[in-house]
Scaffold this motif. Structure first.
Motif, short mmCIF file in Angstrom:
data_model
loop_
_atom_site.label_atom_id
_atom_site.label_comp_id
_atom_site.label_asym_id
_atom_site.label_seq_id
_atom_site.Cartn_x
_atom_site.Cartn_y
_atom_site.Cartn_z
N VAL A 160 0.84 -1.20 0.00
CA VAL A 160 0.00 0.00 0.00
C VAL A 160 0.87 1.25 0.00
O VAL A 160 0.64 2.20 -0.77
N LEU A 161 1.88 1.28 0.87
CA LEU A 161 2.74 2.46 0.97
C LEU A 161 3.60 2.63 -0.27
O LEU A 161 3.90 3.76 -0.68
N ALA A 162 4.01 1.52 -0.89
CA ALA A 162 4.74 1.60 -2.16
C ALA A 162 3.83 2.16 -3.25
O ALA A 162 4.26 2.97 -4.09
N ALA A 163 2.56 1.75 -3.23
CA ALA A 163 1.60 2.25 -4.22
C ALA A 163 1.40 3.76 -4.08
O ALA A 163 1.25 4.47 -5.08
N GLU A 164 1.42 4.26 -2.84
CA GLU A 164 1.28 5.70 -2.65
C GLU A 164 2.44 6.46 -3.28
O GLU A 164 2.26 7.54 -3.85
N ILE A 165 3.63 5.90 -3.20
CA ILE A 165 4.80 6.55 -3.80
C ILE A 165 4.67 6.60 -5.32
O ILE A 165 4.91 7.65 -5.96
N ILE A 166 4.26 5.50 -5.92
CA ILE A 166 4.08 5.47 -7.38
C ILE A 166 2.96 6.42 -7.79
O ILE A 166 3.09 7.15 -8.79
N ALA A 167 1.87 6.43 -7.03
CA ALA A 167 0.76 7.34 -7.35
C ALA A 167 1.21 8.79 -7.31
O ALA A 167 0.85 9.60 -8.17
N PHE A 168 2.02 9.13 -6.31
CA PHE A 168 2.53 10.50 -6.21
C PHE A 168 3.36 10.86 -7.44
O PHE A 168 3.29 11.98 -7.96
N LEU A 169 4.14 9.91 -7.93
CA LEU A 169 4.99 10.16 -9.10
C LEU A 169 4.17 10.29 -10.38
O LEU A 169 4.64 10.85 -11.37
N LEU A 170 2.93 9.77 -10.37
CA LEU A 170 2.06 9.93 -11.53
C LEU A 170 1.47 11.34 -11.61
O LEU A 170 1.05 11.78 -12.68
N GLN A 171 1.43 12.03 -10.48
CA GLN A 171 0.80 13.35 -10.44
C GLN A 171 1.65 14.40 -11.13
O GLN A 171 2.88 14.29 -11.16
N PRO A 172 1.01 15.48 -11.64
CA PRO A 172 1.78 16.64 -12.12
C PRO A 172 2.60 17.20 -10.96
O PRO A 172 2.16 17.17 -9.80
N LYS A 173 3.79 17.71 -11.25
CA LYS A 173 4.72 18.10 -10.20
C LYS A 173 4.90 19.61 -10.07
O LYS A 173 4.85 20.34 -11.04
N ALA A 174 5.14 20.06 -8.82
CA ALA A 174 5.62 21.40 -8.53
C ALA A 174 7.04 21.21 -8.00
O ALA A 174 7.24 20.91 -6.83
N PRO A 175 8.05 21.31 -8.88
CA PRO A 175 9.39 20.81 -8.59
C PRO A 175 10.00 21.24 -7.25
O PRO A 175 10.64 20.45 -6.58
N LYS A 176 9.79 22.47 -6.81
CA LYS A 176 10.47 22.94 -5.61
C LYS A 176 9.94 22.28 -4.35
O LYS A 176 10.67 22.10 -3.38
N ALA A 177 8.65 21.99 -4.33
CA ALA A 177 8.04 21.48 -3.10
C ALA A 177 7.89 19.97 -3.09
O ALA A 177 7.90 19.35 -2.03
N ASP A 178 7.77 19.37 -4.25
CA ASP A 178 7.32 17.98 -4.29
C ASP A 178 8.36 16.96 -3.84
O ASP A 178 8.01 15.89 -3.37
N PHE A 179 9.65 17.26 -3.99
CA PHE A 179 10.64 16.27 -3.59
C PHE A 179 10.59 16.03 -2.09
O PHE A 179 10.74 14.89 -1.63
N SER A 180 10.33 17.07 -1.32
CA SER A 180 10.21 16.89 0.13
C SER A 180 9.03 15.99 0.47
O SER A 180 9.12 15.13 1.36
N GLN A 181 7.91 16.18 -0.22
CA GLN A 181 6.75 15.32 0.02
C GLN A 181 7.05 13.89 -0.41
O GLN A 181 6.64 12.93 0.26
N PHE A 182 7.78 13.75 -1.51
CA PHE A 182 8.18 12.43 -1.98
C PHE A 182 9.02 11.72 -0.92
O PHE A 182 8.79 10.54 -0.60
N VAL A 183 9.99 12.43 -0.37
CA VAL A 183 10.86 11.83 0.66
C VAL A 183 10.04 11.43 1.88
O VAL A 183 10.29 10.37 2.48
N GLN A 184 9.03 12.24 2.24
CA GLN A 184 8.19 11.87 3.37
C GLN A 184 7.42 10.58 3.09
O GLN A 184 7.26 9.74 3.98
#
Length: 604
Positions: free
Chosen positions: A356-380
């Motif tokens: 489930v948690l791996a799926a959330e990571i992949i789902a996040f990567l499918l979303q359109p990105k806001a480069p400056k903020a999104d990497f921190s959310q990805f790491v979380q």
């Protein structure tokens, strides 16, 4: 017309509260469906229904399928029979009336994966469960309960473990609500009643004040004592509700024409009545991993061939093992090739938190990105993966990994703030590189293809942590054709040419999956641990256990056995019940694989 046994006919004629006993395949579910149809035609008022509750979604799906297929219950009567899980029924009541207990008006389900993250810091304060003293175990349980209740009351996030307790409080606290439920459901059928815990029993007592209860139970299939089911539960029911009792023990509709049920009963009693049993095969293997796994895979090939040659429609073959660790290990083995033995396509039932948690990571990567903020959310999200992947028993190694990731990100930010380069040994660099590669994937609008493309980037990248994410995501089955997740992602793409809110879509899909009753019966080859087989049935079953490890000619460890350590020096009651349940899942044949030089003690 179905040919009912004498005892089943007695059930059909009886009134009031009922207790229907019987072993696997004895016809408890069948007679309960027919009884529901009869009550639906004769005893309901307009707007009333009969509710049929079971613990597991696969069991609910099997009951729904049986109801749909039976011709003995008319279409009009079927409309007034509601079939669901205990959890789904409880959740409806909590969402409607939880405010009476001081819960927020807006409630959400705290999924097992999210609960694991929320409780990981508490659980990380303790050693492994097996090493805790009784006093320390009680302290840990109490701390977890306090936090679960805080999450529910302060944040409106309710976990499964609170469902029955909260429902019981609501029903015992309000006569009006009890009467409303009794008016809506004057008859309640409870499947697998022997496994109800104290909180669930409290709900049943409240239901029974206004409704008639029909309890279905197998007193010898009580395999959940470790999570609160009590051996005396049937006695409690008899004392409280004074039901008419019926015993279908002599009936066998699942594996008729074989001795599978008899063998299971003999395992339970510890006394064999025959040297051989039709439908039962016991084989041995050498006590080393290569030969053990090769022997098991060979048996899977043979069983699969038998079922295909038998031209069975939607055939099913279950491989049952004693532990979660063995489920994962043998699933990985089946996915790989060994010499002339090809990989075998199958599905594996493993703890879903990591997937489930791996799926959330992949789902996040499918979303359109806001480069400056999104990497921190990805790491979380990656940190969440490590904190929650162990479920109820988080690994200190995984918790430490989450902390390392957090520290590395903080250090990288400090370095970049000084316009310096991040050190080449930082774990953030390969994570960032893989993240950027995944973000650069050109999406097509096909959820399956795009999901696999993102997963491939994680798998092919240089970040070992994201490779683990890719591996765990392979255990996800929600993107199968026809699933709600696939449909929701497709709809999102059609609306905006992007997977906007993909992360939220995935989270909602998992919540819906927990309550879905449209669970398809398992087909093909399925690998799972023995506990997860409860309530299911398959054409063939293969049961495989671990083997002893030797040093200087003596056994030094004996992991993964049907009986802990394969020792007779303990109470074997629970192990016998678990083994019997696994054996009797089969309709045609059960094959048991046990080590040659230290066979399962229950087979001696």
């Amino acid at each position: 017309m179905l040919d009912l046994s004498k005892e089943q006919k007695r059930v059909m004629k009886a009134d009031g509260n009922l207790l229907v006993l019987g072993g696997p395949g004895s016809g408890k579910t069948t007679v309960a469906i027919l009884k529901a149809g009869k009550l639906s035609a004769e005893a309901l008022q307009p707007s009333q229904k009969i509710i049929f509750l079971s613990f597991a979604r696969p069991t609910v799906a099997r009951i729904i399928e049986a109801l749909d297929e039976t011709e003995e219950v008319g279409k009009d009567e079927k409309r007034f029979i509601e079939i669901d899980t205990y959890h789904a029924f409880f959740w409806r009541l909590i969402r409607s009336h939880g405010y009476l207990l001081g819960l927020p008006r807006n409630l959400s389900l705290l999924t097992p994966a999210a609960e694991a993250i929320a409780l990981s810091s508490i659980r990380n304060d303790y050693d492994r469960e097996s090493k805790l003293t009784e006093a320390v175990r009680k302290e840990k349980t109490a701390r977890e309960l306090v936090e679960r209740n805080r999450l529910a009351r302060d944040e409106g996030k309710v976990c499964f473990d609170l469902f029955a307790d909260l429902t019981g409080q609501i029903m015992h606290g309000s006569e009006k609500i009890r009467k409303l439920i009794g008016e809506a459901y004057p008859f309640v059928i409870l499947d697998e009643f022997q496994d109800t815990d104290a909180d669930q029993w409290s709900v049943v007592k409240a239901l029974g004040q206004e409704s008639k209860i029909i309890a279905l139970a197998d007193p010898e299939q009580r395999i959940y004592e470790f999570i609160g089911a009590e051996p005396e539960r049937l006695d409690h029911y008899k004392e409280t509700f004074k039901p008419s009792e019926f015993d279908l023990a002599d009936d066998n509709f699942r594996s008729g024409g074989t001795h599978i049920a008899q063998f299971g009963n003999d395992i339970l009693k510890g006394k064999f009545h025959s040297k051989s049993y039709d439908g039962i095969t016991v084989l041995t293997f050498p006590a080393n991993q290569n030969q053990a796994y090769a022997a098991l895979k060979g048996q899977v090939f043979q069983a699969r061939k038998r079922l295909i040659d038998g031209e069975l429609k939607d055939w099913s073959l279950a491989v049952l093992v004693p532990t979660k660790k063995m489920t994962r290990a043998f699933s990985d083995y089946l996915r790989s090739e060994q010499g002339k033995m090809p990989a075998i396509q199958h599905s594996a039932f493993i703890d879903v938190e990591a997937a489930v948690l791996a799926a959330e990571i992949i789902a996040f990567l499918l979303q359109p990105k806001a480069p400056k903020a999104d990497f921190s959310q990805f790491v979380q999200l990656v940190r969440n993966f490590y904190e929650g992947r162990g479920g109820d028993t988080p690994s200190k190694t995984h918790i430490a990994e989450s902390m390392r990731i957090s520290a590395a990100l903080k250090k990288a930010r400090e370095v970049r703030a000084k316009n310096k380069s991040i050190h080449k040994s930082s774990l953030i660099l390969p994570m960032l590189k893989t993240y950027r590669a995944a973000c650069a994937v050109e999406l097509t609008g096909d959820p399956d293809a795009d999901w696999l493309a993102i997963r491939k980037q994680l798998d092919d990248g240089t970040c070992k942590r994201l490779k683990e994410v890719a591996v765990e995501s392979r255990n996800l089955r929600l993107l199968d054709r026809g699933t709600q997740l696939r449909a929701a992602l497709s709809e999102s793409w059609r609306a905006s040419l992007s997977y906007a809110e993909a992360l939220e879509i995935v989270r909602r899909a998992f919540v819906q999956e927990h309550f879905a009753s449209a669970w398809r019966p398992e087909t093909g080859v399925v690998v799972m641990n023995m506990h997860k087989a409860k309530g299911k049935q398959f054409d063939e079953v293969i049961i495989f256990e671990g083997w002893p490890r030797y040093a200087k000619g003596k056994i030094v460890s004996n992991p993964g056995r049907i009986v802990r350590g394969n020792s007779m020096d303990q109470d074997l009651g629970q192990a016998r019940q678990n083994f019997r349940v696994s054996i009797t899942r089969a309709k045609i044949r059960t094959t048991i694989l046990t080590p040659k030089n230290d066979p399962c003690v229950l087979l001696k």
